[in-house]
Motif scaffolding. Structure first.
Motif, short mmCIF file in Angstrom:
data_model
loop_
_atom_site.label_atom_id
_atom_site.label_comp_id
_atom_site.label_asym_id
_atom_site.label_seq_id
_atom_site.Cartn_x
_atom_site.Cartn_y
_atom_site.Cartn_z
N ALA A 100 -10.16 -5.97 -0.90
CA ALA A 100 -8.99 -5.58 -1.68
C ALA A 100 -8.38 -6.77 -2.41
O ALA A 100 -7.92 -6.64 -3.56
N VAL A 101 -8.37 -7.93 -1.76
CA VAL A 101 -7.87 -9.13 -2.42
C VAL A 101 -8.66 -9.42 -3.68
O VAL A 101 -8.10 -9.64 -4.76
N ASP A 102 -9.98 -9.39 -3.56
CA ASP A 102 -10.83 -9.73 -4.70
C ASP A 102 -10.73 -8.70 -5.82
O ASP A 102 -10.71 -9.05 -7.01
N GLU A 103 -10.65 -7.43 -5.45
CA GLU A 103 -10.70 -6.38 -6.46
C GLU A 103 -9.34 -6.09 -7.11
O GLU A 103 -9.28 -5.81 -8.31
N ASP A 104 -8.28 -6.13 -6.32
CA ASP A 104 -6.98 -5.68 -6.80
C ASP A 104 -5.88 -6.74 -6.75
O ASP A 104 -5.20 -7.00 -7.74
N LEU A 105 -5.70 -7.32 -5.56
CA LEU A 105 -4.51 -8.13 -5.35
C LEU A 105 -4.55 -9.44 -6.11
O LEU A 105 -3.52 -9.85 -6.67
N HIS A 106 -5.70 -10.09 -6.15
CA HIS A 106 -5.74 -11.38 -6.86
C HIS A 106 -5.49 -11.21 -8.37
O HIS A 106 -4.68 -11.96 -8.93
N PRO A 107 -6.15 -10.27 -9.05
CA PRO A 107 -5.81 -10.06 -10.47
C PRO A 107 -4.34 -9.71 -10.67
O PRO A 107 -3.72 -10.16 -11.64
N ALA A 108 -3.77 -8.91 -9.75
CA ALA A 108 -2.35 -8.58 -9.87
C ALA A 108 -1.49 -9.81 -9.70
O ALA A 108 -0.50 -10.01 -10.42
N ILE A 166 2.63 -2.27 -14.15
CA ILE A 166 1.52 -1.73 -13.35
C ILE A 166 1.09 -2.76 -12.31
O ILE A 166 0.88 -2.42 -11.12
N LYS A 167 0.96 -4.01 -12.72
CA LYS A 167 0.52 -5.05 -11.80
C LYS A 167 1.59 -5.33 -10.73
O LYS A 167 1.26 -5.61 -9.58
N ILE A 168 2.85 -5.26 -11.11
CA ILE A 168 3.93 -5.47 -10.14
C ILE A 168 3.91 -4.36 -9.09
O ILE A 168 4.03 -4.61 -7.88
N ARG A 169 3.72 -3.13 -9.51
CA ARG A 169 3.67 -2.00 -8.56
C ARG A 169 2.42 -2.08 -7.69
O ARG A 169 2.46 -1.74 -6.49
N SER A 173 2.27 -2.36 -3.68
CA SER A 173 1.57 -1.37 -2.86
C SER A 173 0.82 -2.03 -1.72
O SER A 173 0.65 -1.43 -0.65
N TYR A 174 0.38 -3.26 -1.91
CA TYR A 174 -0.32 -3.96 -0.83
C TYR A 174 0.65 -4.48 0.22
O TYR A 174 0.30 -4.56 1.40
N LEU A 175 1.85 -4.81 -0.18
CA LEU A 175 2.87 -5.13 0.82
C LEU A 175 3.14 -3.91 1.70
O LEU A 175 3.28 -4.03 2.92
N LYS A 176 3.20 -2.76 1.07
CA LYS A 176 3.42 -1.52 1.83
C LYS A 176 2.26 -1.25 2.78
O LYS A 176 2.46 -0.88 3.95
N LYS A 177 1.03 -1.47 2.32
CA LYS A 177 -0.14 -1.27 3.18
C LYS A 177 -0.13 -2.23 4.36
O LYS A 177 -0.50 -1.85 5.48
N MET A 178 0.28 -3.46 4.12
CA MET A 178 0.37 -4.42 5.21
C MET A 178 1.41 -3.96 6.22
O MET A 178 1.19 -4.01 7.43
N ASN A 179 2.56 -3.52 5.73
CA ASN A 179 3.62 -3.06 6.62
C ASN A 179 3.14 -1.89 7.48
O ASN A 179 3.42 -1.83 8.68
N GLU A 180 2.40 -0.98 6.87
CA GLU A 180 1.88 0.17 7.59
C GLU A 180 0.85 -0.25 8.64
O GLU A 180 0.82 0.28 9.75
#
Length: 273
Positions: A100-108, A166-169, A173-180
């Motif tokens: 997820a870091v490589d695909e989504d979070l790092h570009p964001a 879009i990138k901010i949201r 979303s990954y902060l939310k996933k971590m919290n969950e």
């Protein structure tokens, strides 16, 4: 074994590798590449890393690029201090985070950092002509397959860039996933021990903290993430790997530019401030 790490204080990917190597007890020699002054575009460095990014690890005469690959490589070099679980299922759960870091979070993160802070820093440090050269030197395939074009838009348009919200949201979303993932009372993202999943996510939460954006999880918004990050910040290797390599002027820029940008970010995420 001799490890040489080409890195920069601003790079979340370099911070990830520094953190992983410290947790594994591996020593390394550093070559500092100032990516906000364009040193990554030096032809000699591009021979090591054609994407013109950091980090790059040289182990004896072997060159390894891409931070996730570097972390997996050093884990195989020193398996006695592995940050990957032995259990196949837990290993798979860890890989979901690093993927997820490589695909989504790092570009964001690249987008949000330039929108909120770096565009101001490079403009001040390089001037109009320097910024033009800096942007044009970025390979098209770098952070993403179209990073040259996207970075120019983020630097030029800031929050008005169509993809900025879009990138901010996405980041949020990954902060939310971590919290969950932490909501069942566990201390770490996967299993009962710290793994490369925690190491991989740390620089991205820390980037927001350095940009005065703890409001994305504090104040009761993501309490399990808040407790996790407090544990991370208390680790002996955190400060030396995540904070001390960031030059004072850049630390100030991230903090001040981020504070200036926080109301816009909060508005996009509908956070009351």
């Amino acid at each position: 074994m001799t490890f040489t790490l080409y890195h920069h204080g601003s790079s979340v990917c370099a911070a990830k590798v520094r953190f992983a190597m410290a947790e594994k007890g591996l020593d390394w020699e550093g070559v500092y590449i100032d990516i906000l002054k364009g040193e990554q575009f030096d032809p000699e460095y591009q021979k090591l890393n054609p994407k013109s990014v950091v980090p790059t690890l040289v182990h004896d005469d072997k060159v390894i690029t891409d931070s996730t690959v570097i972390c997996e490589y050093v884990d195989r070099i020193a398996p006695e201090t592995s940050l990957h679980p032995d259990d196949p299922y837990l290993y798979a759960q860890v890989r979901y985070w690093t993927k997820a870091v490589d695909e989504d979070l790092h570009p964001a993160c690249g987008a949000v950092t330039f929108v909120c802070s770096h565009r101001h820093t490079v403009a001040r440090n390089l001037g109009p002509e320097g910024v033009k050269k800096f942007l044009e030197s970025t390979p098209e395939f770098s952070v993403t397959a179209d990073w040259n074009t996207k970075k120019q838009i983020f630097v030029r348009d800031g929050f008005d860039a169509p993809e900025a919200p879009i990138k901010i949201r996405l980041y949020d979303s990954y902060l939310k996933k971590m919290n969950e993932a932490l909501s069942d009372g566990r201390d770490w993202l996967v299993g009962d021990a710290m793994t490369i999943a925690d190491v991989a996510m740390t620089p991205y939460v820390n980037r927001l903290a350095m940009m005065s954006m703890r409001g994305m999880w504090e104040g009761g918004r993501f309490p399990h993430l808040e407790a996790w990050f407090a544990r991370i910040e208390a680790l002996p290797n955190f400060k030396g790997c995540l904070l001390d390599w960031v030059p004072e002027d850049l630390t100030n820029d991230l903090r001040n530019n981020g504070a200036m940008s926080w109301p816009e970010v909060a508005n996009i995420l509908e956070i009351e401030i």
